[in-house]
Motif scaffolding. Structure first.
Motif, PDB file in Angstrom:
ATOM      1  N   ASP A  93      33.895 -50.152  21.208  1.00 45.51           N
ATOM      2  CA  ASP A  93      35.366 -50.561  20.785  1.00 45.51           C
ATOM      3  C   ASP A  93      36.205 -49.958  20.151  1.00 45.51           C
ATOM      4  O   ASP A  93      36.962 -50.372  19.575  1.00 45.51           O
ATOM      5  N   LYS A  94      35.684 -48.801  19.839  1.00 43.85           N
ATOM      6  CA  LYS A  94      36.438 -47.638  19.042  1.00 43.85           C
ATOM      7  C   LYS A  94      37.417 -46.986  20.170  1.00 43.85           C
ATOM      8  O   LYS A  94      36.785 -46.445  21.337  1.00 43.85           O
ATOM      9  N   VAL A  95      38.456 -46.226  19.501  1.00 39.44           N
ATOM     10  CA  VAL A  95      39.265 -45.521  20.712  1.00 39.44           C
ATOM     11  C   VAL A  95      38.746 -43.966  20.427  1.00 39.44           C
ATOM     12  O   VAL A  95      38.160 -43.396  19.448  1.00 39.44           O
ATOM     13  N   VAL A 113      40.933 -33.281  37.066  1.00 41.12           N
ATOM     14  CA  VAL A 113      39.777 -33.501  37.570  1.00 41.12           C
ATOM     15  C   VAL A 113      38.730 -34.017  36.536  1.00 41.12           C
ATOM     16  O   VAL A 113      38.071 -34.899  36.550  1.00 41.12           O
ATOM     17  N   LEU A 114      38.579 -33.000  35.670  1.00 41.37           N
ATOM     18  CA  LEU A 114      37.512 -33.156  34.562  1.00 41.37           C
ATOM     19  C   LEU A 114      37.888 -34.258  33.805  1.00 41.37           C
ATOM     20  O   LEU A 114      37.136 -35.170  33.365  1.00 41.37           O
ATOM     21  N   VAL A 115      39.191 -34.414  33.342  1.00 35.94           N
ATOM     22  CA  VAL A 115      39.676 -35.528  32.486  1.00 35.94           C
ATOM     23  C   VAL A 115      39.082 -36.888  33.369  1.00 35.94           C
ATOM     24  O   VAL A 115      38.883 -38.005  32.599  1.00 35.94           O
ATOM     25  N   PHE A 116      39.611 -37.124  34.494  1.00 31.67           N
ATOM     26  CA  PHE A 116      39.272 -38.132  35.120  1.00 31.67           C
ATOM     27  C   PHE A 116      37.861 -38.590  35.276  1.00 31.67           C
ATOM     28  O   PHE A 116      37.589 -39.638  35.057  1.00 31.67           O
ATOM     29  N   ALA A 117      36.772 -37.381  35.171  1.00 31.69           N
ATOM     30  CA  ALA A 117      35.693 -37.745  35.393  1.00 31.69           C
ATOM     31  C   ALA A 117      35.094 -38.241  34.273  1.00 31.69           C
ATOM     32  O   ALA A 117      34.043 -39.097  34.146  1.00 31.69           O
ATOM     33  N   ILE A 118      35.470 -37.771  33.095  1.00 28.00           N
ATOM     34  CA  ILE A 118      35.143 -38.302  31.878  1.00 28.00           C
ATOM     35  C   ILE A 118      35.497 -39.623  31.492  1.00 28.00           C
ATOM     36  O   ILE A 118      34.843 -40.474  31.010  1.00 28.00           O
ATOM     37  N   ALA A 119      36.646 -39.824  31.923  1.00 23.97           N
ATOM     38  CA  ALA A 119      37.345 -41.281  31.764  1.00 23.97           C
ATOM     39  C   ALA A 119      36.637 -42.260  32.380  1.00 23.97           C
ATOM     40  O   ALA A 119      36.331 -43.286  31.814  1.00 23.97           O
ATOM     41  N   GLU A 120      36.179 -41.888  33.522  1.00 21.38           N
ATOM     42  CA  GLU A 120      35.448 -42.651  34.395  1.00 21.38           C
ATOM     43  C   GLU A 120      33.973 -42.996  33.664  1.00 21.38           C
ATOM     44  O   GLU A 120      33.460 -44.295  33.605  1.00 21.38           O
ATOM     45  N   ARG A 121      33.318 -41.796  33.428  1.00 18.92           N
ATOM     46  CA  ARG A 121      31.971 -42.144  32.673  1.00 18.92           C
ATOM     47  C   ARG A 121      31.896 -42.717  31.535  1.00 18.92           C
ATOM     48  O   ARG A 121      30.949 -43.537  31.007  1.00 18.92           O
ATOM     49  N   LEU A 122      33.212 -42.767  30.737  1.00 19.74           N
ATOM     50  CA  LEU A 122      33.270 -43.540  29.614  1.00 19.74           C
ATOM     51  C   LEU A 122      33.374 -44.986  29.790  1.00 19.74           C
ATOM     52  O   LEU A 122      32.745 -45.833  29.159  1.00 19.74           O
ATOM     53  N   GLN A 123      34.142 -45.292  30.985  1.00 23.40           N
ATOM     54  CA  GLN A 123      34.145 -46.595  31.069  1.00 23.40           C
ATOM     55  C   GLN A 123      32.938 -47.343  31.829  1.00 23.40           C
ATOM     56  O   GLN A 123      32.548 -48.307  31.461  1.00 23.40           O
ATOM     57  N   GLN A 124      32.075 -46.234  32.535  1.00 23.81           N
ATOM     58  CA  GLN A 124      30.796 -46.970  32.959  1.00 23.81           C
ATOM     59  C   GLN A 124      29.945 -47.013  31.688  1.00 23.81           C
ATOM     60  O   GLN A 124      28.928 -47.842  31.924  1.00 23.81           O
ATOM     61  N   GLY A 126      30.721 -48.290  29.070  1.00 26.01           N
ATOM     62  CA  GLY A 126      31.358 -49.770  28.273  1.00 26.01           C
ATOM     63  C   GLY A 126      32.630 -49.764  27.554  1.00 26.01           C
ATOM     64  O   GLY A 126      32.901 -50.434  26.857  1.00 26.01           O
ATOM     65  N   VAL A 127      33.221 -48.462  27.529  1.00 22.48           N
ATOM     66  CA  VAL A 127      34.633 -48.415  26.770  1.00 22.48           C
ATOM     67  C   VAL A 127      35.464 -48.937  27.788  1.00 22.48           C
ATOM     68  O   VAL A 127      35.643 -48.672  28.989  1.00 22.48           O
ATOM     69  N   LYS A 128      36.209 -49.806  27.100  1.00 17.81           N
ATOM     70  CA  LYS A 128      37.657 -50.313  27.918  1.00 17.81           C
ATOM     71  C   LYS A 128      38.539 -49.168  28.072  1.00 17.81           C
ATOM     72  O   LYS A 128      38.800 -48.291  27.276  1.00 17.81           O
ATOM     73  N   PRO A 129      39.324 -49.543  29.209  1.00 17.81           N
ATOM     74  CA  PRO A 129      40.137 -48.185  29.460  1.00 17.81           C
ATOM     75  C   PRO A 129      41.336 -48.074  28.601  1.00 17.81           C
ATOM     76  O   PRO A 129      41.625 -46.917  28.317  1.00 17.81           O
TER      77      PRO A 129
END
Length: 335
Positions: A93-95, A113-124, A126-129
């Motif tokens: 729940d933290k940014v 592409v690296l940023v996209f990959a990390i953002a995807e895995r953070l969401q997996q 449990g981090v909200k977009p």
């Protein structure tokens, strides 16, 4: 159902010496017990990371990231590694901020592409977009990375300090004076540092620690003496030590001479990611990588051309104590 590419694009468009107070403790208790006093750095490589057209292969970048994070944390499943990173960073729940580097312009900036990959895995994990914030100094720098500005809190956000502004109070450490971006001070509970490996016309090497020049209002004030002690002093500020926890260094493309801007004649593809918590150890390793490449193409050492990255040793000294630069105290794992 959205394709992976559509998912990623939609999301983004719409330390001290591993001490308890500065380390995420990600590299595994067993490793730390067996290698007491050593800082762990992982270099993950994939020779076929770039396709015949010179573009990065998204799938292979994701796989390389998974290998790097799993190896560094000692967790077999990448999602478990990311859940641990998120938990140690304050919880889902933290940014979580992703600090890129677009100063060099298109061609030598943190790859989207690296940023996209990390953002995807953070969401997996449990981090909200909306709790993922991709940021840099300005819209220009982010766009140079191939990113799109977005302030919609229902999606992964992406904007610069030109939107957030800087703190009114000037802070001091050593010889450095700085006004910090409000993204760092007010938005993010934790920041993952995403520098790109480059030569630097003054400092010699720019990577993990120097990427913090993008979090202050006047980085030009920190360039005297080949950025020494500017880089070390800046990284010693408590807000940076406390919040910038992990580095996932982009060494997929690099400039070994003429940096920090884009120099196509000196561009090469190390095809690697460099992961660690000890920012000094990471920069020491990065220095060695650039020196090796320079030697291979017949260039003189950084010392011989009058621009060795002296700030690395300064950051490791007793006054700064930001990490280790002694290769004997670095546990380097290459995969």
């Amino acid at each position: 159902m959205k394709s992976r590419r559509e998912f990623l694009k939609g999301a983004l468009t719409g330390a001290a010496i591993l001490s308890a107070k500065n380390s995420l403790g990600l590299s595994g208790a067993l490793d730390q017990q067996a290698e007491s006093g050593k800082s762990k750095v992982v270099i993950a490589r994939e020779a076929a990371l770039h396709g015949p057209d010179g573009k990065l292969d998204e799938k292979r970048v994701g796989e390389l990231l998974d290998r790097a994070i799993s190896t560094y944390t000692g967790r077999k499943r990448p999602v478990d590694a990311w859940k641990h990173i998120v938990l140690e960073g304050g919880g889902k729940d933290k940014v979580i901020g992703l600090k890129t580097n677009g100063l060099g312009g298109k061609g030598i900036s943190t790859h989207a592409v690296l940023v996209f990959a990390i953002a995807e895995r953070l969401q997996q994990a449990g981090v909200k977009p909306g709790n993922i914030l991709v940021w840099d100094r300005s819209a220009r720098d982010l766009e140079a990375c191939g990113l799109t500005i977005n302030t919609d809190p229902s999606r992964v956000r992406c904007f610069g300090s030109d939107v957030s502004g800087f703190e009114d109070v000037v802070e001091n450490w050593g010889s450095s004076h700085a006004r910090f971006s409000r993204i760092l001070t007010r938005e993010c509970a934790m920041v993952i540092n995403l520098p790109i490996l480059k030569d630097h016309s003054m400092a010699g090497v720019t990577f993990a620690m120097k990427n913090m020049y993008g979090v202050v209002e006047r980085p030009q004030d920190l360039h005297a003496g080949g950025c020494n002690p500017g880089v070390a002093d800046l990284n010693a500020f408590p807000v940076i030590q406390r919040k910038v926890k992990l580095t996932i260094g982009d060494a997929m493309t690099s400039v070994y001479e003429g940096g920090p801007g884009f120099r196509p004649e000196h561009l090469w593809q190390p095809n690697a990611l460099i992961v660690g918590e000890d920012r000094v150890a990471i920069d020491q390793i990065a220095w060695g990588i650039l020196e090796k490449k320079r030697a291979a193409v017949g260039l003189k050492t950084f010392d011989a051309v009058g621009r060795p990255p002296r700030y690395i040793a300064t950051a490791a000294d007793a006054a700064h104590a930001l990490g280790v630069n002694d290769p004997q105290r670095i546990k380097l794992i290459e995969i």
